[in-house]
Design a protein around this motif. Sequence first.
Motif, PDB file in Angstrom:
ATOM      1  N   PRO A 190      74.181  26.197  35.945  1.00 37.24           N
ATOM      2  CA  PRO A 190      74.036  25.481  34.659  1.00 37.24           C
ATOM      3  C   PRO A 190      75.307  24.727  34.277  1.00 37.24           C
ATOM      4  O   PRO A 190      75.235  23.596  33.770  1.00 37.24           O
ATOM      5  CB  PRO A 190      73.736  26.603  33.661  1.00 37.24           C
ATOM      6  CG  PRO A 190      73.251  27.736  34.472  1.00 37.24           C
ATOM      7  CD  PRO A 190      73.925  27.628  35.801  1.00 37.24           C
ATOM      8  N   THR A 191      76.471  25.327  34.548  1.00 35.11           N
ATOM      9  CA  THR A 191      77.733  24.687  34.190  1.00 35.11           C
ATOM     10  C   THR A 191      77.961  23.429  35.026  1.00 35.11           C
ATOM     11  O   THR A 191      78.351  22.375  34.510  1.00 35.11           O
ATOM     12  CB  THR A 191      78.895  25.671  34.395  1.00 35.11           C
ATOM     13  OG1 THR A 191      78.537  26.915  33.833  1.00 35.11           O
ATOM     14  CG2 THR A 191      80.139  25.150  33.751  1.00 35.11           C
ATOM     15  N   ALA A 194      75.870  20.718  33.762  1.00 35.41           N
ATOM     16  CA  ALA A 194      76.384  20.166  32.500  1.00 35.41           C
ATOM     17  C   ALA A 194      77.576  19.246  32.763  1.00 35.41           C
ATOM     18  O   ALA A 194      77.694  18.177  32.147  1.00 35.41           O
ATOM     19  CB  ALA A 194      76.780  21.299  31.565  1.00 35.41           C
ATOM     20  N   ILE A 195      78.450  19.638  33.709  1.00 31.18           N
ATOM     21  CA  ILE A 195      79.597  18.781  34.043  1.00 31.18           C
ATOM     22  C   ILE A 195      79.116  17.439  34.574  1.00 31.18           C
ATOM     23  O   ILE A 195      79.582  16.366  34.155  1.00 31.18           O
ATOM     24  CB  ILE A 195      80.496  19.474  35.096  1.00 31.18           C
ATOM     25  CG1 ILE A 195      81.122  20.748  34.515  1.00 31.18           C
ATOM     26  CG2 ILE A 195      81.599  18.537  35.553  1.00 31.18           C
ATOM     27  CD1 ILE A 195      81.891  21.529  35.542  1.00 31.18           C
ATOM     28  N   LYS A 197      76.308  15.982  34.092  1.00 37.38           N
ATOM     29  CA  LYS A 197      75.679  15.193  33.030  1.00 37.38           C
ATOM     30  C   LYS A 197      76.741  14.501  32.179  1.00 37.38           C
ATOM     31  O   LYS A 197      76.608  13.321  31.821  1.00 37.38           O
ATOM     32  CB  LYS A 197      74.832  16.110  32.139  1.00 37.38           C
ATOM     33  CG  LYS A 197      73.423  16.318  32.644  1.00 37.38           C
ATOM     34  CD  LYS A 197      72.676  17.191  31.669  1.00 37.38           C
ATOM     35  CE  LYS A 197      71.308  17.540  32.196  1.00 37.38           C
ATOM     36  NZ  LYS A 197      70.700  18.622  31.414  1.00 37.38           N
ATOM     37  N   LEU A 198      77.794  15.258  31.867  1.00 32.35           N
ATOM     38  CA  LEU A 198      78.849  14.689  31.020  1.00 32.35           C
ATOM     39  C   LEU A 198      79.539  13.533  31.745  1.00 32.35           C
ATOM     40  O   LEU A 198      79.791  12.470  31.167  1.00 32.35           O
ATOM     41  CB  LEU A 198      79.855  15.787  30.659  1.00 32.35           C
ATOM     42  CG  LEU A 198      80.960  15.367  29.707  1.00 32.35           C
ATOM     43  CD1 LEU A 198      80.372  14.796  28.436  1.00 32.35           C
ATOM     44  CD2 LEU A 198      81.859  16.541  29.382  1.00 32.35           C
ATOM     45  N   GLN A 201      77.306  10.586  31.671  1.00 34.59           N
ATOM     46  CA  GLN A 201      77.272   9.960  30.344  1.00 34.59           C
ATOM     47  C   GLN A 201      78.532   9.135  30.101  1.00 34.59           C
ATOM     48  O   GLN A 201      78.472   8.016  29.573  1.00 34.59           O
ATOM     49  CB  GLN A 201      77.160  11.062  29.283  1.00 34.59           C
ATOM     50  CG  GLN A 201      77.106  10.525  27.875  1.00 34.59           C
ATOM     51  CD  GLN A 201      75.728  10.673  27.285  1.00 34.59           C
ATOM     52  OE1 GLN A 201      74.849  11.217  27.924  1.00 34.59           O
ATOM     53  NE2 GLN A 201      75.530  10.205  26.082  1.00 34.59           N
TER      54      GLN A 201
ATOM     55  N   ASN B  10      80.197  26.053  28.969  1.00 38.33           N
ATOM     56  CA  ASN B  10      78.914  25.351  28.809  1.00 38.33           C
ATOM     57  C   ASN B  10      78.798  24.756  27.422  1.00 38.33           C
ATOM     58  O   ASN B  10      78.426  23.591  27.254  1.00 38.33           O
ATOM     59  CB  ASN B  10      77.750  26.320  29.035  1.00 38.33           C
ATOM     60  CG  ASN B  10      77.419  26.447  30.495  1.00 38.33           C
ATOM     61  OD1 ASN B  10      77.934  25.679  31.301  1.00 38.33           O
ATOM     62  ND2 ASN B  10      76.602  27.416  30.830  1.00 38.33           N
ATOM     63  N   LEU B  13      80.881  21.696  27.003  1.00 39.95           N
ATOM     64  CA  LEU B  13      80.327  20.532  27.705  1.00 39.95           C
ATOM     65  C   LEU B  13      79.189  19.917  26.903  1.00 39.95           C
ATOM     66  O   LEU B  13      79.103  18.696  26.734  1.00 39.95           O
ATOM     67  CB  LEU B  13      79.832  20.953  29.087  1.00 39.95           C
ATOM     68  CG  LEU B  13      80.932  21.304  30.085  1.00 39.95           C
ATOM     69  CD1 LEU B  13      80.352  21.994  31.296  1.00 39.95           C
ATOM     70  CD2 LEU B  13      81.672  20.060  30.510  1.00 39.95           C
ATOM     71  N   PHE B  14      78.308  20.782  26.381  1.00 38.94           N
ATOM     72  CA  PHE B  14      77.163  20.253  25.642  1.00 38.94           C
ATOM     73  C   PHE B  14      77.606  19.629  24.320  1.00 38.94           C
ATOM     74  O   PHE B  14      77.048  18.613  23.883  1.00 38.94           O
ATOM     75  CB  PHE B  14      76.125  21.348  25.419  1.00 38.94           C
ATOM     76  CG  PHE B  14      75.311  21.626  26.645  1.00 38.94           C
ATOM     77  CD1 PHE B  14      74.556  20.617  27.231  1.00 38.94           C
ATOM     78  CD2 PHE B  14      75.310  22.870  27.242  1.00 38.94           C
ATOM     79  CE1 PHE B  14      73.812  20.847  28.370  1.00 38.94           C
ATOM     80  CE2 PHE B  14      74.572  23.112  28.384  1.00 38.94           C
ATOM     81  CZ  PHE B  14      73.826  22.102  28.951  1.00 38.94           C
ATOM     82  N   GLN B  16      80.404  18.083  23.842  1.00 34.20           N
ATOM     83  CA  GLN B  16      80.947  16.758  24.158  1.00 34.20           C
ATOM     84  C   GLN B  16      79.811  15.773  24.439  1.00 34.20           C
ATOM     85  O   GLN B  16      79.854  14.614  24.030  1.00 34.20           O
ATOM     86  CB  GLN B  16      81.886  16.868  25.354  1.00 34.20           C
ATOM     87  CG  GLN B  16      82.521  15.559  25.769  1.00 34.20           C
ATOM     88  CD  GLN B  16      83.438  15.011  24.687  1.00 34.20           C
ATOM     89  OE1 GLN B  16      83.897  15.753  23.817  1.00 34.20           O
ATOM     90  NE2 GLN B  16      83.679  13.708  24.721  1.00 34.20           N
ATOM     91  N   LEU B  17      78.757  16.275  25.146  1.00 35.79           N
ATOM     92  CA  LEU B  17      77.597  15.419  25.421  1.00 35.79           C
ATOM     93  C   LEU B  17      76.995  14.909  24.124  1.00 35.79           C
ATOM     94  O   LEU B  17      76.661  13.724  23.987  1.00 35.79           O
ATOM     95  CB  LEU B  17      76.542  16.217  26.185  1.00 35.79           C
ATOM     96  CG  LEU B  17      76.498  16.037  27.697  1.00 35.79           C
ATOM     97  CD1 LEU B  17      75.439  16.943  28.302  1.00 35.79           C
ATOM     98  CD2 LEU B  17      76.220  14.595  28.063  1.00 35.79           C
TER      99      LEU B  17
END
Lengths: 209, 79
Positions: A190-191, A194-195, A197-198, A201, B10, B13-14, B16-17
């Motif tokens: 999951p981490t 998320a990385i 995805k960031l 973005q 986590n 990160l979210f 920041q998203l």
Amino acid sequence: MKGKAISYTELELAFVSVRRDLPRRELHRQFQRTFGRPEITVDHLKSLCTRQGWKTGRDGRFVPGQVAMNKGKSMPFHPNSARTQFKPGREPHNTKYLGHRRISKDGYVEVSVAETNPHTGYGRRYVQEHRWLWEKANGPVPDGHCLKCLDGDKTNTDPANWEALPRALLPRLNGRFGRGYDDAPAELKPTILAIAKLEHQAREAKKVK
Amino acid sequence: MTKNKLTDLNDHLFAQLERMSDEAMSTEQLEQETKRATAIVSLSDQIIEGQKLRLQAAKLFADHGAEILPHLPQIGNSE
């Protein structure tokens, strides 16, 4: 020089010239009927036209709307080959059934569903099971997106295991410049996602301006 | 040792998203956030590498037992 050149009179030349668009055999027939020179063959006349540059104007192309020559005719066949062909309603011995599953060479599960095959017109076709189930649950996959299996097991086709991600994000997960997502321990997945995805973005935000 | 866990990373990160997907940001703010996101990404990559190493060590210990402990000085000592 070999042989002797055939001499044509002015009248003969004019006669051939105005009939240049005839088939050469027909031209030869008319020529012989008019002038009666048996030593001149079809090939002689043909060569004459070629030398003078007299073309028939036909190039053998099909013009738009022209009917095909074999329209309405049935395909010819040999009785011996027709004898062993499948009759209507018969099926090969290895025909599969509705809901048959197989693993594609890319490792995805494919399932046979009751949908017309666009390539063959057959009543069933194979689709990727994870995508089939996911689209039933969530609607069609958005443009530029694809389904990524979250646990790294492509045979787990539960829609919860798949997420629609932008294709541009995939190289940030796996491959030469990726983070080894598929091989990573389940705790880290999951981490890592998320990385990625960031990072994606941030890249998109840079593109906009 | 700090008290931070992987789930906290986590959350960061979210968060920041979410900040980056804010529509009402000016160009300068967006640039700022983009820079911050890039920094967070490179930092997180390092954290992930560290975590991978920890898990590898734990797996080694689980597979081979106590006899491998001399090669894994941080296991058992730090916790």
